[in-house]
Design a protein around this motif. Structure first.
Motif: not given
Length: 173
Positions: A1, A115, A117, A119-123
Motif C-alpha cells: 500500500m 485510506t 481506495k 478500482e482493483g487494488e489501488a490504495q
C-alpha cells in the motif's frame, strides 16, 4: 500500500474534480481524483473529528455552540497562519492516476488515517494529525470555492477562518 508523505490539492476545472497529487516515501508520485460527492462525505467526518479535538471543555454540554464556532474558527486561523509554502508535488506520470471510489477513515486520539481506495487494488494512505488536517481542509475549502461547489457541508467555522480580501480589492482571472 502506498503511503503519502506530501500532497498537493487542486481543483481541476476540466474534470470538475479535485486532484490530489501525492509523493510517496520512495519519491514516486500518485494522482488521486476526488469527486464532489465523495468529498462532501469525507469533509463531514473530518470536521466532526476536529470538533472533538479542541479541548476537554468542548465535550461539556454547557459550552454553547456559538463558542465552539469561535474556538474552532481561531484554531483554523492559527493552522492557516502556520502553513508554510512548499513547492507543489508534480506527477511523474499521468498514468499513475486513478479515481477514488471510497475512503476508509480510522479516527484515533491523535490522528486520522485516510485510506483512499480505487478500482482493483489501488490504495493510498494519508495520516494527518489535527494541525495538518486543518491546513489540508483549509486548502480543500478553497478548492471548493474555486470550483464553485456548494459549501453547505462545511461548518460555519471554516467560513469564519477564511482570509478576507482587503476592501476594494478585486481579482480577475
Amino acid at each position: 500500500m502506498a503511503t503519502l508523505q506530501r500532497i498537493t490539492t487542486e481543483y481541476i476545472d476540466q474534470e470538475d474534480r479535485i486532484r490530489l497529487t501525492g509523493e510517496l516515501a520512495q519519491g514516486d508520485t500518485v494522482v488521486l481524483w476526488l469527486t464532489q460527492r465523495l468529498m462532501n462525505r469525507l469533509v463531514a467526518h473530518l470536521t466532526a473529528w476536529l470538533s472533538r479535538q479542541i479541548s476537554p471543555a468542548s465535550r461539556i454540554p454547557s459550552v454553547q455552540a456559538a463558542h465552539q464556532e469561535i474556538v474552532q474558527g481561531f484554531a483554523q486561523q492559527a493552522a492557516r497562519a502556520q502553513l508554510a509554502p512548499e513547492p507543489p508535488v508534480r506527477a511523474s506520470s499521468e498514468e499513475a492516476g486513478w479515481r477514488v471510489d471510497s475512503v476508509d477513515i480510522a479516527q484515533g486520539e491523535e490522528a486520522v488515517v485516510l485510506t483512499f481506495k480505487g478500482e482493483g487494488e489501488a490504495q493510498a494512505t494519508l495520516t494527518l494529525t489535527a494541525q495538518p488536517l486543518r491546513q489540508w481542509l483549509g486548502i480543500v475549502f478553497e478548492q471548493y470555492q474555486r470550483g464553485e461547489w456548494p459549501t453547505t457541508v462545511w461548518p460555519g467555522w471554516m467560513e469564519v477562518a477564511r482570509p478576507q480580501a482587503a476592501p476594494g480589492a478585486m481579482a480577475l482571472h
